[in-house]
Design a protein around this motif. Structure first.
Motif, short mmCIF file in Angstrom:
data_model
loop_
_atom_site.label_atom_id
_atom_site.label_comp_id
_atom_site.label_asym_id
_atom_site.label_seq_id
_atom_site.Cartn_x
_atom_site.Cartn_y
_atom_site.Cartn_z
N GLU A 114 62.14 1.72 -1.32
CA GLU A 114 62.75 2.38 -0.17
C GLU A 114 61.70 2.95 0.79
O GLU A 114 61.84 2.92 1.99
CB GLU A 114 63.63 3.51 -0.70
N PHE A 115 60.67 3.46 0.22
CA PHE A 115 59.62 4.06 1.03
C PHE A 115 58.28 3.57 0.49
O PHE A 115 58.03 3.64 -0.69
CB PHE A 115 59.67 5.59 0.90
N VAL A 116 57.47 3.08 1.35
CA VAL A 116 56.19 2.62 0.83
C VAL A 116 55.11 2.69 1.89
O VAL A 116 55.36 2.49 3.08
CB VAL A 116 56.31 1.19 0.24
N LEU A 117 53.96 3.00 1.45
CA LEU A 117 52.78 2.97 2.30
C LEU A 117 51.67 2.46 1.39
O LEU A 117 51.49 2.99 0.29
CB LEU A 117 52.46 4.39 2.79
N SER A 118 50.99 1.44 1.80
CA SER A 118 49.97 0.93 0.89
C SER A 118 48.74 0.46 1.62
O SER A 118 48.79 0.08 2.79
CB SER A 118 50.53 -0.20 0.03
N TYR A 119 47.64 0.50 0.93
CA TYR A 119 46.39 -0.01 1.48
C TYR A 119 45.59 -0.60 0.35
O TYR A 119 45.51 -0.03 -0.75
CB TYR A 119 45.58 1.14 2.12
N SER A 120 45.01 -1.74 0.60
CA SER A 120 44.04 -2.25 -0.37
C SER A 120 42.87 -2.82 0.39
O SER A 120 43.03 -3.45 1.44
CB SER A 120 44.69 -3.29 -1.28
N GLY A 121 41.70 -2.53 -0.12
CA GLY A 121 40.50 -3.01 0.55
C GLY A 121 39.42 -1.95 0.47
O GLY A 121 39.49 -1.04 -0.36
N TYR A 122 38.43 -2.05 1.34
CA TYR A 122 37.37 -1.05 1.34
C TYR A 122 37.88 0.21 2.01
O TYR A 122 38.45 0.15 3.10
CB TYR A 122 36.11 -1.61 2.00
N ALA A 123 37.70 1.32 1.34
CA ALA A 123 38.27 2.57 1.82
C ALA A 123 37.22 3.41 2.52
O ALA A 123 36.05 3.39 2.15
CB ALA A 123 38.84 3.34 0.64
N SER A 124 37.64 4.12 3.53
CA SER A 124 36.72 5.01 4.24
C SER A 124 37.48 6.26 4.67
O SER A 124 38.70 6.30 4.59
CB SER A 124 36.17 4.31 5.49
N GLU A 125 36.75 7.24 5.14
CA GLU A 125 37.36 8.48 5.62
C GLU A 125 38.28 8.19 6.82
O GLU A 125 39.29 8.85 7.00
CB GLU A 125 36.28 9.49 6.01
N ASP A 126 37.91 7.19 7.62
CA ASP A 126 38.76 6.84 8.76
C ASP A 126 40.11 6.29 8.30
O ASP A 126 41.15 6.60 8.89
CB ASP A 126 38.07 5.78 9.65
N VAL A 127 40.06 5.48 7.26
CA VAL A 127 41.30 4.93 6.70
C VAL A 127 42.15 6.08 6.16
O VAL A 127 43.35 6.17 6.41
CB VAL A 127 41.00 3.90 5.58
N LEU A 128 41.50 6.97 5.43
CA LEU A 128 42.21 8.14 4.88
C LEU A 128 42.92 8.91 5.99
O LEU A 128 44.09 9.24 5.89
CB LEU A 128 41.21 9.06 4.17
N HIS A 129 42.19 9.17 7.05
CA HIS A 129 42.72 9.99 8.14
C HIS A 129 43.94 9.32 8.79
O HIS A 129 44.99 9.94 8.96
CB HIS A 129 41.61 10.25 9.15
N SER A 130 43.81 8.04 9.13
CA SER A 130 44.93 7.34 9.79
C SER A 130 46.13 7.23 8.86
O SER A 130 47.27 7.44 9.27
CB SER A 130 44.54 5.93 10.23
N MET A 131 45.85 6.88 7.61
CA MET A 131 46.96 6.75 6.66
C MET A 131 47.63 8.09 6.43
O MET A 131 48.86 8.18 6.32
CB MET A 131 46.46 6.23 5.32
#
Lengths: 98, 183
Positions: free
Chosen positions: B17-34
């Protein structure tokens, strides 16, 4: 003595430090990318101010969210006694006055 | 990758029903946007402000652990100068609760240590976790600390059920460490 006027970003708080009035206001979000890089200059300025014998400080912290690294930055700074107070743990906003 | 595989990957996620996902190289920028997206979506999804706060907090702590302590894994890119952690992070609705899961590569030796840390946290009561958190607040982060100290305590405190974790061995000296917190 250094006054501070740091503008808030979406992940770092607004910081207003007025040495003449002896007030420190920290307001907003706190999950900086580089916690020590952000807070070290702030605590250095406050510590420097506190060295003067008649220093008094009114701290007003209104953090919407702070991550554990920020909490530790406050905890290890020594003088923001918030971490010894129950109200600091996972709350919406804390107001300290000493 | 062929479209069938690509679509399968997407369809797996859309069952929830609710999902947010990320896979790949992680960075502080990714953290912030997500993180910003997560907050907005949670606010549309639930009126429980406490829950939004807990989910967001667990997300930030797990993501920062991944960024700080995760290894590049079996396919490192030697050309990049700075180490980049490869990982997987997901926020999923599961019945009335929301789960935050993260996975990243760690050296095999570190994996068991991490599992032990999580198990120790699970044995503690809410009061003991609070006391431990306070104790950690006054300690500077230990040098070369692998597998977060205070961050994991924060996750355990915010979660409404014991944390679960598991390790999948790879044959290149790495283990894939996975952790799940339910809120």
């Amino acid at each position: 003595m250094t006054n501070l006027n740091i503008v808030a970003t979406s992940r770092t708080p607004k910081i207003t430090f007025k040495t003449k009035a002896g007030t420190l206001l920290i307001e907003g979000e706190s999950y900086p990318e580089d916690v020590t890089g952000f807070y070290d200059p702030v605590f250095a300025a406050v510590n420097d101010y506190l060295k003067s014998p008649d220093a008094k400080l009114d701290v007003d912290i209104k953090l919407i969210y702070f991550n554990s690294s920020s909490a530790r930055a406050y905890g290890t700074s020594g003088y923001v006694g918030c971490c010894r107070r129950r109200r600091c743990q996972g709350i919406d906003q804390m107001v300290l006055r000493w | 990758m062929d479209f069938e595989k690509f679509n399968k990957f997407g369809s797996l996620l859309l069952k929830d029903e609710f999902v947010l996902s990320y896979s790949g190289y992680a960075s502080e920028d990714v953290l912030h946007s997500m993180g910003e997206t997560l907050r907005q979506r949670l606010a549309d999804h639930t009126e429980d402000k406490g829950k939004i706060k807990h989910v967001f907090s667990v997300f930030v702590e797990l993501m920062q652990n991944l960024i700080r302590y995760g290894a590049e894994g079996p396919h490192p890119t030697p050309k990049t100068e700075s180490r980049q952690a490869f990982g997987l992070i997901m926020v999923i609705q599961n019945g009335p609760s929301i789960e935050v899961m993260s996975g990243n590569y760690v050296l095999k030796d570190e994996a068991n240590d991490l599992v032990n840390r999580v198990n120790k946290l699970n044995d503690k009561s809410a009061d003991q976790l609070r006391a431990l958190y306070r104790e950690k607040l006054r300690q500077p982060p230990h040098e070369g600390s692998k597998g977060a100290s205070i961050g994991l305590v924060e996750v355990a405190r915010r979660a409404s059920a014991p944390l679960s974790c598991t390790v999948e061995d790879t044959n290149q000296g790495y283990s894939f460490f996975m952790i799940k917190a339910r809120i």
